[in-house]
Design an enzyme around this catalytic site. Structure first.
Site, PDB file in Angstrom:
ATOM      1  N   TYR A 155       0.839  -1.215   0.000  1.00 55.12           N
ATOM      2  CA  TYR A 155       0.000   0.000   0.000  1.00 55.12           C
ATOM      3  C   TYR A 155       0.874   1.265   0.000  1.00 55.12           C
ATOM      4  O   TYR A 155       0.457   2.319  -0.476  1.00 55.12           O
ATOM      5  CB  TYR A 155      -0.951  -0.025   1.195  1.00 55.12           C
ATOM      6  CG  TYR A 155      -2.208   0.785   0.988  1.00 55.12           C
ATOM      7  CD1 TYR A 155      -3.057   0.547  -0.097  1.00 55.12           C
ATOM      8  CD2 TYR A 155      -2.564   1.789   1.887  1.00 55.12           C
ATOM      9  CE1 TYR A 155      -4.210   1.285  -0.274  1.00 55.12           C
ATOM     10  CE2 TYR A 155      -3.726   2.526   1.714  1.00 55.12           C
ATOM     11  CZ  TYR A 155      -4.536   2.269   0.639  1.00 55.12           C
ATOM     12  OH  TYR A 155      -5.682   3.000   0.467  1.00 55.12           O
ATOM     13  N   LYS A 162      -3.075   8.210   3.167  1.00 53.53           N
ATOM     14  CA  LYS A 162      -4.289   7.988   3.978  1.00 53.53           C
ATOM     15  C   LYS A 162      -4.088   8.480   5.412  1.00 53.53           C
ATOM     16  O   LYS A 162      -5.034   8.957   6.051  1.00 53.53           O
ATOM     17  CB  LYS A 162      -4.676   6.504   3.979  1.00 53.53           C
ATOM     18  CG  LYS A 162      -5.185   5.976   2.644  1.00 53.53           C
ATOM     19  CD  LYS A 162      -6.381   6.742   2.114  1.00 53.53           C
ATOM     20  CE  LYS A 162      -7.022   6.051   0.933  1.00 53.53           C
ATOM     21  NZ  LYS A 162      -7.982   6.911   0.213  1.00 53.53           N
TER      22      LYS A 162
END
Ligand code: NAD
Length: 268
Positions: A155, A162
């Site tokens: 990720y 995020k």
């Protein structure tokens, strides 16, 4: 009676029928909201317009969130069309595929800034542009993933973006609180979408997910849509600055159970 009767919602981030934003738009429609959609640019128009027409949505505007003039233009059009906007949904993220395929420490400066700009700063830019249109009782909802809190291999820079997005939710909630506007995030478990396809190892993670999560159920667009209806509605009137997990409980797990480990790795 719909939970969003009488409310107007503008949803950013529909790319196709698999988009989480589309799941949210459908749930909002089912709960009585008047809707507008915004999509990234001309290449997506042929996919987004037919979806919008299917729900009778007549406000469908392009907006590349890296361009301030486009954000201002869509806010001005929304003001002319709707007068006010009660609900703003930000369901947007982007990172270079290469940055999701190599170790995080090899993220380029350009790739880092791009992911941050599209995936985190855009929430601030949209919130600022739409604040004058939002009445007390208004709600902003964005989409995040657990990889912003813990390491989710592959990720990478998106996880860092995020983390910034979730922190922005808290600072925006503080700024907008006195005006009665709430800001929250939904942290969704894996759903097969265009954005997810760019995350290396997503398929394996998607397959493993129902085995590992307490509820043993995959996450659907509808699940996220229902949570978004709640956060956008007056039912959540005193909830702001929060990250709500819609992940079958995955985030509470520290370790897979023994049966799963034995099945997958042959461990006793
Ligand atoms: P998606 O590809 O359907 O949606 C991503 C959207 O971002 C697309 O509509 C795309 O056009 C838009 N976008 C990218 N760059 C843009 C730009 N410059 N200007 C305007 N729009 C731009 O995929 P999705 O999975 O529905 O993603 C929506 C959100 O949900 C993202 O924030 C994503 O990180 C988050 N999320 C997804 C999952 C998942 O498993 N799919 C899980 C948790 C969180």
């Amino acid at each position: 009676m719909g939970l969003l009767d009488g409310k107007t919602a503008l949803v950013f981030g529909v790319a196709n029928k698999r988009s989480i934003a589309w799941g949210i738009a459908q749930a909002f429609h089912a709960h009585g909201a008047r809707l507008g959609l915004s999509y990234a640019g001309p290449a997506l128009e042929r996919r987004v317009r037919p979806l919008a027409e299917g729900l009778g949505i007549d406000f469908v505007e392009p907006c590349d969130v890296t361009q301030d003039d486009q954000i201002e233009a869509v806010a001005a059009k929304a003001k002319a069309h709707f007068g006010q906007v009660d609900i703003l949904v930000h369901s947007i993220a982007f990172a270079d595929r290469e940055d999701l395929a190599r170790p995080y420490y090899q993220t380029s400066r350009r790739g880092f800034l791009l992911a941050m700009e599209v995936s985190a700063y855009s929430l601030v830019a949209l919130a600022r542009a739409f604040k004058p249109l939002m009445p007390p009782g208004g709600a902003i909802v964005t989409l995040t993933y657990y990889g912003g809190e813990k390491v989710a291999p592959g990720y990478n820079v998106m996880g860092v973006a995020k983390a910034a997005l979730e922190s922005s939710v808290r600072y925006l909630a503080y700024d907008f609180g006195p005006d009665g506007i709430r800001v929250n995030a939904i942290s969704a478990g894996p759903i097969r979408t265009l954005a997810a396809a760019g995350v290396s190892g997503f398929k394996t993670m998607y397959k493993m997910f129902p085995l590992l999560a307490p509820l043993k159920q995959p996450i659907t667009q509808e699940d996220v849509g229902h949570a978004a209806v709640f956060l956008a509605s007056d039912m959540a009137a005193k909830i702001t600055g929060q990250v709500l997990f819609v992940d079958s409980g995955m985030n509470i797990m520290a370790f897979p159970d023994k049966d799963t480990l034995t099945r997958e790795f042959g461990a006793g």
